[in-house]
Design a protein around this motif. Sequence first.
Motif, PDB file in Angstrom:
ATOM      1  N   ALA A  18      -0.906  10.296  -8.434  1.00 20.29           N
ATOM      2  CA  ALA A  18       0.249   9.988  -7.581  1.00 20.29           C
ATOM      3  C   ALA A  18       0.978  11.277  -7.207  1.00 20.29           C
ATOM      4  O   ALA A  18       1.383  11.459  -6.054  1.00 20.29           O
ATOM      5  CB  ALA A  18       1.191   9.018  -8.289  1.00 20.29           C
ATOM      6  N   ASN A  19       1.124  12.168  -8.171  1.00 16.59           N
ATOM      7  CA  ASN A  19       1.764  13.447  -7.877  1.00 16.59           C
ATOM      8  C   ASN A  19       0.942  14.241  -6.872  1.00 16.59           C
ATOM      9  O   ASN A  19       1.486  14.874  -5.969  1.00 16.59           O
ATOM     10  CB  ASN A  19       1.949  14.258  -9.167  1.00 16.59           C
ATOM     11  N   HIS A  20      -0.363  14.184  -7.002  1.00 13.86           N
ATOM     12  CA  HIS A  20      -1.240  14.889  -6.069  1.00 13.86           C
ATOM     13  C   HIS A  20      -1.103  14.327  -4.654  1.00 13.86           C
ATOM     14  O   HIS A  20      -1.048  15.077  -3.687  1.00 13.86           O
ATOM     15  CB  HIS A  20      -2.696  14.786  -6.539  1.00 13.86           C
ATOM     16  N   ILE A  21      -1.013  13.004  -4.539  1.00 22.92           N
ATOM     17  CA  ILE A  21      -0.828  12.360  -3.228  1.00 22.92           C
ATOM     18  C   ILE A  21       0.525  12.752  -2.658  1.00 22.92           C
ATOM     19  O   ILE A  21       0.632  13.162  -1.508  1.00 22.92           O
ATOM     20  CB  ILE A  21      -0.972  10.834  -3.337  1.00 22.92           C
ATOM     21  N   GLY A  22       1.571  12.579  -3.444  1.00 24.31           N
ATOM     22  CA  GLY A  22       2.887  13.082  -3.089  1.00 24.31           C
ATOM     23  C   GLY A  22       3.641  12.356  -1.993  1.00 24.31           C
ATOM     24  O   GLY A  22       4.720  12.793  -1.602  1.00 24.31           O
ATOM     25  N   SER A  23       3.143  11.280  -1.481  1.00 28.54           N
ATOM     26  CA  SER A  23       3.795  10.573  -0.373  1.00 28.54           C
ATOM     27  C   SER A  23       4.095   9.139  -0.793  1.00 28.54           C
ATOM     28  O   SER A  23       3.165   8.365  -1.049  1.00 28.54           O
ATOM     29  CB  SER A  23       2.875  10.566   0.853  1.00 28.54           C
ATOM     30  N   MET A  24       5.364   8.776  -0.855  1.00 26.97           N
ATOM     31  CA  MET A  24       5.722   7.413  -1.245  1.00 26.97           C
ATOM     32  C   MET A  24       5.156   6.364  -0.295  1.00 26.97           C
ATOM     33  O   MET A  24       4.678   5.335  -0.768  1.00 26.97           O
ATOM     34  CB  MET A  24       7.246   7.249  -1.374  1.00 26.97           C
ATOM     35  N   PRO A  25       5.159   6.579   1.015  1.00 32.21           N
ATOM     36  CA  PRO A  25       4.549   5.561   1.883  1.00 32.21           C
ATOM     37  C   PRO A  25       3.065   5.328   1.553  1.00 32.21           C
ATOM     38  O   PRO A  25       2.610   4.185   1.522  1.00 32.21           O
ATOM     39  CB  PRO A  25       4.737   6.125   3.297  1.00 32.21           C
ATOM     40  N   VAL A  26       2.334   6.390   1.305  1.00 30.62           N
ATOM     41  CA  VAL A  26       0.921   6.248   0.972  1.00 30.62           C
ATOM     42  C   VAL A  26       0.771   5.566  -0.391  1.00 30.62           C
ATOM     43  O   VAL A  26      -0.073   4.685  -0.570  1.00 30.62           O
ATOM     44  CB  VAL A  26       0.201   7.616   0.994  1.00 30.62           C
ATOM     45  N   LEU A  27       1.606   5.935  -1.347  1.00 28.11           N
ATOM     46  CA  LEU A  27       1.549   5.305  -2.663  1.00 28.11           C
ATOM     47  C   LEU A  27       1.884   3.815  -2.573  1.00 28.11           C
ATOM     48  O   LEU A  27       1.237   2.987  -3.227  1.00 28.11           O
ATOM     49  CB  LEU A  27       2.490   6.010  -3.639  1.00 28.11           C
ATOM     50  N   ARG A  28       2.849   3.466  -1.744  1.00 25.32           N
ATOM     51  CA  ARG A  28       3.181   2.041  -1.575  1.00 25.32           C
ATOM     52  C   ARG A  28       2.002   1.275  -0.951  1.00 25.32           C
ATOM     53  O   ARG A  28       1.736   0.136  -1.322  1.00 25.32           O
ATOM     54  CB  ARG A  28       4.444   1.882  -0.746  1.00 25.32           C
ATOM     55  N   GLU A  29       1.287   1.920  -0.033  1.00 21.71           N
ATOM     56  CA  GLU A  29       0.085   1.287   0.519  1.00 21.71           C
ATOM     57  C   GLU A  29      -0.948   1.077  -0.591  1.00 21.71           C
ATOM     58  O   GLU A  29      -1.610   0.033  -0.629  1.00 21.71           O
ATOM     59  CB  GLU A  29      -0.534   2.165   1.603  1.00 21.71           C
ATOM     60  N   ALA A  30      -1.082   2.062  -1.476  1.00 24.72           N
ATOM     61  CA  ALA A  30      -2.030   1.940  -2.584  1.00 24.72           C
ATOM     62  C   ALA A  30      -1.617   0.820  -3.531  1.00 24.72           C
ATOM     63  O   ALA A  30      -2.477   0.046  -4.000  1.00 24.72           O
ATOM     64  CB  ALA A  30      -2.114   3.265  -3.345  1.00 24.72           C
ATOM     65  N   PHE A  31      -0.329   0.688  -3.824  1.00 22.47           N
ATOM     66  CA  PHE A  31       0.139  -0.410  -4.687  1.00 22.47           C
ATOM     67  C   PHE A  31      -0.238  -1.762  -4.076  1.00 22.47           C
ATOM     68  O   PHE A  31      -0.759  -2.635  -4.751  1.00 22.47           O
ATOM     69  CB  PHE A  31       1.657  -0.372  -4.874  1.00 22.47           C
ATOM     70  N   ALA A  32       0.030  -1.897  -2.796  1.00 25.78           N
ATOM     71  CA  ALA A  32      -0.256  -3.157  -2.110  1.00 25.78           C
ATOM     72  C   ALA A  32      -1.762  -3.438  -2.095  1.00 25.78           C
ATOM     73  O   ALA A  32      -2.191  -4.570  -2.332  1.00 25.78           O
ATOM     74  CB  ALA A  32       0.311  -3.133  -0.693  1.00 25.78           C
ATOM     75  N   ALA A  33      -2.556  -2.423  -1.818  1.00 21.72           N
ATOM     76  CA  ALA A  33      -4.007  -2.607  -1.779  1.00 21.72           C
ATOM     77  C   ALA A  33      -4.541  -2.984  -3.159  1.00 21.72           C
ATOM     78  O   ALA A  33      -5.419  -3.843  -3.276  1.00 21.72           O
ATOM     79  CB  ALA A  33      -4.678  -1.321  -1.276  1.00 21.72           C
ATOM     80  N   ALA A  34      -4.013  -2.376  -4.196  1.00 24.40           N
ATOM     81  CA  ALA A  34      -4.467  -2.683  -5.554  1.00 24.40           C
ATOM     82  C   ALA A  34      -4.102  -4.104  -5.957  1.00 24.40           C
ATOM     83  O   ALA A  34      -4.861  -4.770  -6.641  1.00 24.40           O
ATOM     84  CB  ALA A  34      -3.884  -1.667  -6.545  1.00 24.40           C
ATOM     85  N   ARG A  35      -2.961  -4.571  -5.523  1.00 23.24           N
ATOM     86  CA  ARG A  35      -2.556  -5.945  -5.841  1.00 23.24           C
ATOM     87  C   ARG A  35      -3.440  -6.959  -5.123  1.00 23.24           C
ATOM     88  O   ARG A  35      -3.715  -8.029  -5.653  1.00 23.24           O
ATOM     89  CB  ARG A  35      -1.098  -6.176  -5.486  1.00 23.24           C
ATOM     90  N   ARG A  36      -3.881  -6.618  -3.900  1.00 22.07           N
ATOM     91  CA  ARG A  36      -4.734  -7.526  -3.126  1.00 22.07           C
ATOM     92  C   ARG A  36      -6.148  -7.610  -3.692  1.00 22.07           C
ATOM     93  O   ARG A  36      -6.816  -8.603  -3.532  1.00 22.07           O
ATOM     94  CB  ARG A  36      -4.826  -7.077  -1.669  1.00 22.07           C
ATOM     95  N   ALA A  37      -6.588  -6.546  -4.312  1.00 26.41           N
ATOM     96  CA  ALA A  37      -7.991  -6.483  -4.785  1.00 26.41           C
ATOM     97  C   ALA A  37      -8.269  -7.447  -5.910  1.00 26.41           C
ATOM     98  O   ALA A  37      -7.461  -7.894  -6.631  1.00 26.41           O
ATOM     99  CB  ALA A  37      -8.312  -5.066  -5.231  1.00 26.41           C
TER     100      ALA A  37
END
Length: 68
Positions: free
Chosen positions: A49-68
């Motif tokens: 998450a620190n490497h990604i560094g972008s909250m919008p991108v991290l929020r997309e990842a949270f949503a995608a992980a919940r859908r999976a």
Amino acid sequence: MLQVTQPHLITASNLDVPDDFYEALIESHQGLSAEESHAFNARLVLLLANHIGSMPVLREAFAAARRA
């Protein structure tokens, strides 16, 4: 602070050798108890998450992980 990010989460396959990644991930858990494995995963998530560094991108990842 260096921050080079994509504007959106990449969900298409983006690993050079996905099987090698999976093997390395499994190997990194070898010898760990369930509790140690969970702690390892938490640390890994925070590092990535620190490497990604972008909250919008991290929020997309949270949503995608919940859908999976």
